[in-house]
Motif scaffolding. Structure first.
Motif, short mmCIF file in Angstrom:
data_model
loop_
_atom_site.label_atom_id
_atom_site.label_comp_id
_atom_site.label_asym_id
_atom_site.label_seq_id
_atom_site.Cartn_x
_atom_site.Cartn_y
_atom_site.Cartn_z
N ASP A 79 -15.52 -12.05 6.86
CA ASP A 79 -14.32 -12.01 6.03
C ASP A 79 -14.03 -10.57 5.59
OD1 ASP A 79 -13.97 -14.72 6.15
OD2 ASP A 79 -14.61 -15.14 4.08
N LEU A 80 -12.75 -10.23 5.60
CA LEU A 80 -12.28 -8.97 5.01
C LEU A 80 -12.10 -9.21 3.52
CD1 LEU A 80 -11.23 -6.05 5.66
CD2 LEU A 80 -8.94 -7.06 5.78
N VAL A 81 -12.67 -8.35 2.70
CA VAL A 81 -12.65 -8.56 1.25
C VAL A 81 -12.38 -7.25 0.51
CG1 VAL A 81 -14.21 -10.56 1.29
CG2 VAL A 81 -15.16 -8.24 1.10
N VAL A 82 -11.91 -7.38 -0.71
CA VAL A 82 -11.78 -6.24 -1.62
C VAL A 82 -12.59 -6.55 -2.86
CG1 VAL A 82 -9.66 -7.10 -2.75
CG2 VAL A 82 -10.18 -4.64 -2.76
N ALA A 83 -13.19 -5.52 -3.44
CA ALA A 83 -13.98 -5.68 -4.66
C ALA A 83 -13.34 -4.92 -5.80
CB ALA A 83 -15.41 -5.17 -4.44
N VAL A 132 -12.70 -10.78 -3.44
CA VAL A 132 -11.44 -11.49 -3.14
C VAL A 132 -11.16 -11.33 -1.65
CG1 VAL A 132 -8.95 -11.57 -3.54
CG2 VAL A 132 -10.51 -11.16 -5.46
N ALA A 133 -10.98 -12.44 -0.97
CA ALA A 133 -10.73 -12.42 0.47
C ALA A 133 -9.33 -11.91 0.77
CB ALA A 133 -10.92 -13.81 1.05
N LEU A 134 -9.22 -11.15 1.84
CA LEU A 134 -7.95 -10.60 2.31
C LEU A 134 -7.62 -11.22 3.67
CD1 LEU A 134 -8.68 -6.83 1.53
CD2 LEU A 134 -7.38 -8.45 0.11
N PRO A 135 -6.33 -11.21 4.05
CA PRO A 135 -5.98 -11.74 5.37
C PRO A 135 -6.64 -10.92 6.48
CG PRO A 135 -4.03 -11.49 3.99
CD PRO A 135 -5.15 -10.81 3.28
N ALA A 136 -7.20 -11.58 7.45
CA ALA A 136 -7.90 -10.88 8.53
C ALA A 136 -6.98 -9.93 9.27
CB ALA A 136 -8.49 -11.91 9.50
N GLU A 137 -5.70 -10.30 9.39
CA GLU A 137 -4.76 -9.46 10.15
C GLU A 137 -4.50 -8.12 9.48
OE1 GLU A 137 -2.35 -12.74 8.04
OE2 GLU A 137 -4.24 -12.55 9.14
N ASP A 142 -3.01 -0.13 9.10
CA ASP A 142 -3.60 0.94 8.30
C ASP A 142 -2.88 1.13 6.97
OD1 ASP A 142 -5.64 3.15 8.23
OD2 ASP A 142 -3.82 4.35 7.99
N ARG A 143 -1.54 1.08 6.98
CA ARG A 143 -0.81 1.25 5.72
C ARG A 143 -1.11 0.12 4.76
NH1 ARG A 143 2.27 -0.99 2.84
NH2 ARG A 143 2.60 -2.66 4.37
N LEU A 144 -1.09 -1.11 5.25
CA LEU A 144 -1.37 -2.26 4.38
C LEU A 144 -2.79 -2.21 3.86
CD1 LEU A 144 -0.66 -4.94 3.08
CD2 LEU A 144 -1.19 -6.07 5.26
N LEU A 145 -3.73 -1.86 4.73
CA LEU A 145 -5.12 -1.79 4.31
C LEU A 145 -5.29 -0.74 3.20
CD1 LEU A 145 -7.53 -3.42 5.40
CD2 LEU A 145 -8.19 -1.40 6.72
N THR A 146 -4.59 0.37 3.33
CA THR A 146 -4.65 1.42 2.30
C THR A 146 -4.04 0.92 0.99
OG1 THR A 146 -4.52 3.12 4.01
CG2 THR A 146 -3.99 3.79 1.76
N ALA A 147 -2.93 0.20 1.08
CA ALA A 147 -2.33 -0.37 -0.13
C ALA A 147 -3.26 -1.35 -0.80
CB ALA A 147 -1.00 -1.05 0.24
N LEU A 148 -3.97 -2.15 0.00
CA LEU A 148 -4.90 -3.13 -0.55
C LEU A 148 -6.09 -2.46 -1.24
CD1 LEU A 148 -4.85 -5.70 2.39
CD2 LEU A 148 -3.80 -5.99 0.13
N LEU A 309 1.00 -8.03 -0.34
CA LEU A 309 1.13 -8.68 0.97
C LEU A 309 2.58 -8.99 1.30
CD1 LEU A 309 -1.91 -11.13 0.88
CD2 LEU A 309 -1.71 -8.99 2.18
N ALA A 310 3.36 -9.31 0.26
CA ALA A 310 4.78 -9.63 0.47
C ALA A 310 5.65 -8.39 0.60
CB ALA A 310 5.29 -10.49 -0.68
N GLY A 311 5.07 -7.21 0.39
CA GLY A 311 5.83 -5.97 0.51
C GLY A 311 6.68 -5.65 -0.71
N ARG A 312 6.48 -6.38 -1.81
CA ARG A 312 7.28 -6.10 -3.01
C ARG A 312 6.82 -4.83 -3.71
NH1 ARG A 312 7.32 -11.87 -3.00
NH2 ARG A 312 5.30 -11.99 -4.06
N ILE A 313 5.56 -4.47 -3.57
CA ILE A 313 5.06 -3.19 -4.09
C ILE A 313 4.16 -2.57 -3.03
CG2 ILE A 313 5.21 -3.66 -6.56
CD1 ILE A 313 2.28 -4.49 -6.52
N ASP A 314 4.18 -1.24 -2.97
CA ASP A 314 3.35 -0.52 -2.00
C ASP A 314 2.75 0.70 -2.67
OD1 ASP A 314 2.13 0.72 0.11
OD2 ASP A 314 3.99 1.35 1.10
N PRO A 315 1.50 0.60 -3.13
CA PRO A 315 0.86 1.74 -3.78
C PRO A 315 0.24 2.74 -2.82
CG PRO A 315 -0.61 -0.14 -3.83
CD PRO A 315 0.66 -0.61 -3.15
#
Length: 347
Positions: A79-83, A132-137, A142-148, A309-315
């Motif tokens: 699983d891909l996760v964030v802590a 917290v589990a993240l979507p595998a995709e 790279d941009r989404l992973l950085t935002a996460l 994930l929905a693209g409403r915010i991008d940090p």
């Protein structure tokens, strides 16, 4: 495995350390994919915050679960996760009330005896209450992973400041501090519907990000000049909500002074140099409230994750430099001399 350790002021090294392993049935081991350097790490780097020589450092990471203890049920190997930056059991009274940072079983990554986030792997205590589990995709974006990655600390901390200050639709908000947390505070204020957002900062590269995040005005002055500038922008009244993201005497004094009568300050800047700058008489006379503290990031993760994930915010723009693990000492130097806002570590 290799990990970042601190030996003293300005002395960050990447060294061989014992492998992260499951020690308790509630543990998981996460292979780190992305980590980063926090502005609060710099207090140890500068010698302001004490650390033991050879102590691990770093508290922001996401990665892939490599191993789980027998009692872990919420995540599986692969699983891909964030802590969040504090681990917690998820079951105590404080966790149930959303204050995971006060969990009696909790702790901070990098404290003595624990793994730091700036290493190849991390042992995660109480994995069910922490990860917290993240979507595998997301692993292929790279941009989404950085935002996460921002969910682990800075986005949640900016959100905490906004909530503590009572940001609401139509409000005027001022943000003191142009680091990653302050910038995420701008993003959080916009997300919560603020109408006017004043960013206080002197570095154009940073205030440019603040504008893309929703800042309507920028104040580059400091001290009394900054207070006067904010007053001018707010018809002499000040801001309904002030987000303090620095932690110094001057920043706190500025934050309280630019709050509107009846307004509030949400403070999340890690305090250093004592708590001076809090003028109780001024707060009393003007009905200014102060709240905040350590952000319970785990409580905010599900809500903020959905918006990322929905693209409403991008940090992701707060990460303006990327380094390898071997280059982490260079990353600390870049953040210390303010040539980088926030350094991402890619494994």
């Amino acid at each position: 495995m290799r990990a970042t350790v601190i030996h003293g002021p300005n002395d960050i090294r990447v060294e061989q350390v014992p492998d992260a392993t499951v020690r308790h049935p509630t543990d998981a081991v996460v292979r780190v994919v992305l980590a980063c350097i926090c502005g609060s790490d710099l207090w140890a780097y500068r010698g302001v915050a004490a650390r033991q020589p050879g102590q691990r450092i770093g508290h922001e990471f996401l990665g892939v679960v490599e191993e789980i203890g027998a009692e872990v049920t919420s995540v599986r190997r692969g699983d891909l996760v964030v802590a969040p930056f504090v681990w917690s059991d998820g079951t105590c009274d404080f966790c149930r009330e959303g204050l995971h940072t006060s969990c009696p079983q909790g702790g901070f990554w990098g404290e003595p005896g624990s793994d730091g986030g700036q290493g190849e792997a991390v042992r995660v205590p109480y994995a069910d209450g922490t990860l917290v589990a993240l979507p595998a995709e997301a692993a292929g974006d790279d941009r989404l992973l950085t935002a996460l990655l921002a969910l682990s600390d800075v986005l949640a901390t900016g959100h905490h400041a906004a909530l503590a200050a009572g940001v609401r639709p139509g409000a005027t908000v001022a943000v003191v501090g142009d680091g990653a947390v302050g910038l995420c505070g701008v993003l959080a204020a916009r997300r919560l519907g603020a109408e006017q957002i004043i960013a206080l900062g002197r570095h154009t590269a940073r205030t440019d990000i603040a504008r893309t995040f929703g800042a309507t005005d920028v104040v580059s002055e400091r001290g009394d000049a900054a207070i006067a500038a904010v007053r001018e922008l707010t018809k002499g009244q000040g801001a309904h909500a002030v987000l303090e993201a620095v932690g110094t005497e001057e920043s706190m004094r500025t934050a309280i002074s630019i709050a509107r009568d009846g307004g509030a300050v949400g403070y999340v800047g890690v305090p250093h140099g004592g708590s001076a700058g809090v003028d109780i008489r001024q707060m009393f006379n003007r009905n200014v409230r102060v709240g905040g503290g350590v952000a319970p990031a785990r409580a905010y993760l599900p809500e903020l994750l959905g918006d990322v994930l929905a693209g409403r915010i991008d940090p992701s723009p707060v990460f303006d430099r990327s380094v390898s693990l071997d280059e982490v000492p260079d990353g600390y130097r870049a953040m210390d001399d303010r040539s980088a806002v926030k350094v991402r570590i890619a494994f």
